[in-house]
Design an enzyme around this catalytic site. Structure first.
Site, PDB file in Angstrom:
ATOM      1  N   SER A 149      38.260  43.614  41.651  1.00 23.97           N
ATOM      2  CA  SER A 149      37.128  42.687  41.731  1.00 23.97           C
ATOM      3  C   SER A 149      36.571  42.455  40.321  1.00 23.97           C
ATOM      4  CB  SER A 149      36.076  43.249  42.689  1.00 23.97           C
ATOM      5  OG  SER A 149      35.018  42.337  42.859  1.00 23.97           O
ATOM      6  N   ASP A 316      40.202  36.043  51.224  1.00 21.68           N
ATOM      7  CA  ASP A 316      39.137  36.280  50.238  1.00 21.68           C
ATOM      8  C   ASP A 316      38.485  34.946  49.885  1.00 21.68           C
ATOM      9  OD1 ASP A 316      37.572  36.942  48.022  1.00 21.68           O
ATOM     10  OD2 ASP A 316      39.089  38.244  47.124  1.00 21.68           O
ATOM     11  N   HIS A 349      37.641  39.831  50.588  1.00 22.31           N
ATOM     12  CA  HIS A 349      37.570  40.376  49.226  1.00 22.31           C
ATOM     13  C   HIS A 349      37.606  41.898  49.202  1.00 22.31           C
ATOM     14  CE1 HIS A 349      36.729  40.362  44.980  1.00 22.31           C
ATOM     15  NE2 HIS A 349      35.657  41.099  45.143  1.00 22.31           N
TER      16      HIS A 349
END
Lengths: 370, 370
Positions: A149, A316, A349
């Protein structure tokens, strides 16, 4: 201001002063980190993990802290990131409140929290701080830098700012530049904190704390970290028992609403709001192209890596799959062995935290060939 | 409380009292509507349009109000919904503040706004109110009922509650039941309003108004109505000119942030917060299966329609494409001519408002065969 430092974190003093990319400097700053496994004699088996916005350095349990870490299933002896083979370092991001210097830390002038006196924070500052930890541990070149991330952004900045600083990288649900949709989501999270009168331009305390703003910011985070598909299977339209329902009109009635509330409650007082604002904004500013004074594609092609793995997830919405493909294709232009693994995990995500089966296979497979 | 009724709306008195599905009743209630074209002698060419959460009844310009409507390109002489052929009715939803009775309207007992005295509002109540308008206009059976977004839910409820009330339906970015992801987003929008101290359990006025809560709610709406893909092309990482930037720390810097702010400013004082809360919650409650005391699939299969068109968009995160497919497949089980048109419009949930080329072709093509 409360800091939330995991038991048995170690600390690395940063170069003093530590100049910040967008101006200003830190004095007496430090980075919290933890390690697993042993560095070999050639210092050639080091793996650095760079985290998302909120995790601390405690990625997995170890002798000093047997509590499970945030990536417990991924990291350890015989696990995909095998600590029998690799010497693994996980750092807490510069600007966080989990042991590294950030807006909740004491300003050296007056021992009062920095709050908004903290200088502008960029992803590149986080990369430089992580690099200082690596050098202090006697490592010239990482075997692998792994970023998840926000940490995926930091990993790219690490490779750009420290050419040959890593032979390989694994970029997980990362991005080479912040997209306007993600900027919009984060801007809204920050706005909900800033609109809370208790935020008070960063001058809150434990009694007067921007709880409402943090609640909305965290819930919006959780909504965008997951996916519609997964939640339908998990929550459907199941209602709360009447004794768990809110008496308020428009109060919580569905399980999914109570799930969000639980997430928010666990986060609100565990993460400093000013740190949240700084780290959140640093992601908006990140563009590897801007960082290297060129286009995103050229910046990726100029990275000096031997191997690269970019993993993403089709569900995501915050760091969409095209961004991980962009990383893989861009790095391939440098002539290195660049792999792209698109996954269909339903968890959006956050999948790298929960879909250990698929992420573990991709990461473990790449590392086995290293 | 301000009401925002378009010029030249007409009004239809509802049956008095008007019982509400979840309890309570309305007295002296009305629905605002507008019409285009002429009803033929057989009363067989009527088309009803049911809207999303916020639009008024002014879908397009007409002699009484030349202002462009919210679906101006779709509706008019020679347009996809051709008013030379069809007699088109658009109603403002029951519970809204654009002319129909809602929480901002006067309670008949004391001529003070209903506010939270308004009874629980369901999608089914909206369908019954729209049906009352249709009957008042002398129409026994619609040629077509068209519903967009929330209106797609209302259209299904209309067909379920009034068998043979419509020969055909066009369901646009609609859903047969609210999914937990959408419930979560709407719950968060409502929470941001409820957490604003100025909301004051619905007892606000123009001076003390939940502006901050409405701002977050609207921006969150806009974020989930659009898609990451579209915004990358539209805004990229373009910054605001320095004179348009905010002086606040963490203030707006990117164009996309200012775009959201513009949307919020136009909405905040134009839509009543209590009406927003009621309409938002009504969508969470909607499940055609629950409405008909069976499963969603069986409920869809039991609808009495001759033809159906369900259109959706692959980039829609709020009412994802699977939901429009579910409608098409479910209705096909009834044996009727059920079509499904998945589109790749980049604009997400709001695509039906802007991608007129593709939506117009699908809607116009279906109506041409009617």
């Amino acid at each position: 201001m409360t800091e939330f430092i995991p038991v048995a974190s170690q600390f690395c003093a940063l170069p003093d002063p530590f100049p910040m990319k967008r101006g200003g400097e830190l004095r007496g700053a430090r980075v919290a980190f933890e390690t697993w496994g042993a560095l070999n004699a050639e210092h050639s088996n080091a793996v650095l993990i760079l985290t998302g916005l909120s995790p601390n350095a405690h990625a997995a349990s170890h002798a000093g802290n047997p509590e499970p870490g945030w990536w417990e299933a991924m990291l350890g002896p015989g696990k995909p990131i095998d600590t029998d083979r690799w010497f693994v370092i996980c750092v807490n991001s510069l600007g966080s409140c989990k042991g590294s210097t950030g807006p909740a830390s004491q300003h050296p002038d007056d021992q009062q929290p920095y709050r908004l006196r903290f200088p502008d924070l960029s992803v590149e500052d986080g990369a430089k701080a992580a690099h200082a930890v690596v050098r202090t541990l006697g490592i010239d070149q990482l075997a692998v830098v792994i970023g998840c991330s926000m940490g995926g952004m930091t990993a790219l900045a690490y490779c750009a700012l420290h050419p040959n600083g890593a032979r390989q990288q694994i970029n997980i649900s990362g991005a080479a530049r912040a997209l306007p949709f993600s900027i919009a989501v984060r801007s809204l999270q920050r706005e909900s904190i800033r609109l809370d009168p208790a935020w008070n331009m960063g001058e809150y305390d434990d009694q007067h704390y921007p709880e409402a703003g943090m609640r909305i910011a965290r819930k919006l985070g959780v909504v965008t970290y997951r996916s519609s598909l997964e939640w339908d299977g998990r929550f459907g339209r199941v209602r709360l028992d009447s004794e768990h329902r809110d008496d308020d009109p428009f109060g919580f009635e569905f399980q999914v609403e109570s799930y969000l509330e639980g997430h928010a409650k666990r986060f609100i007082r565990q993460f400093d709001p000013n740190c949240y604002l700084y780290l959140s904004r640093s992601m908006d500013w990140f563009d590897l192209g801007e960082c290297m004074g060129t286009t995103t594609a050229r910046a990726l092609a100029s990275l000096k890596l031997q191997r690269s793995l970019s993993i993403g997830v089709s569900t995501d919405i915050l760091f969409p799959l095209q961004q991980q493909e962009e990383i893989a294709l861009g790095i391939a232009e440098s002539g290195c062995d660049s792999r792209f693994v698109p996954l269909n995990s339903p968890q959006g995500h956050d999948a790298f935290l929960v879909d250990i089966e698929n992420f573990g296979a991709a990461i473990g497979g790449f590392l086995a060939d290293a």
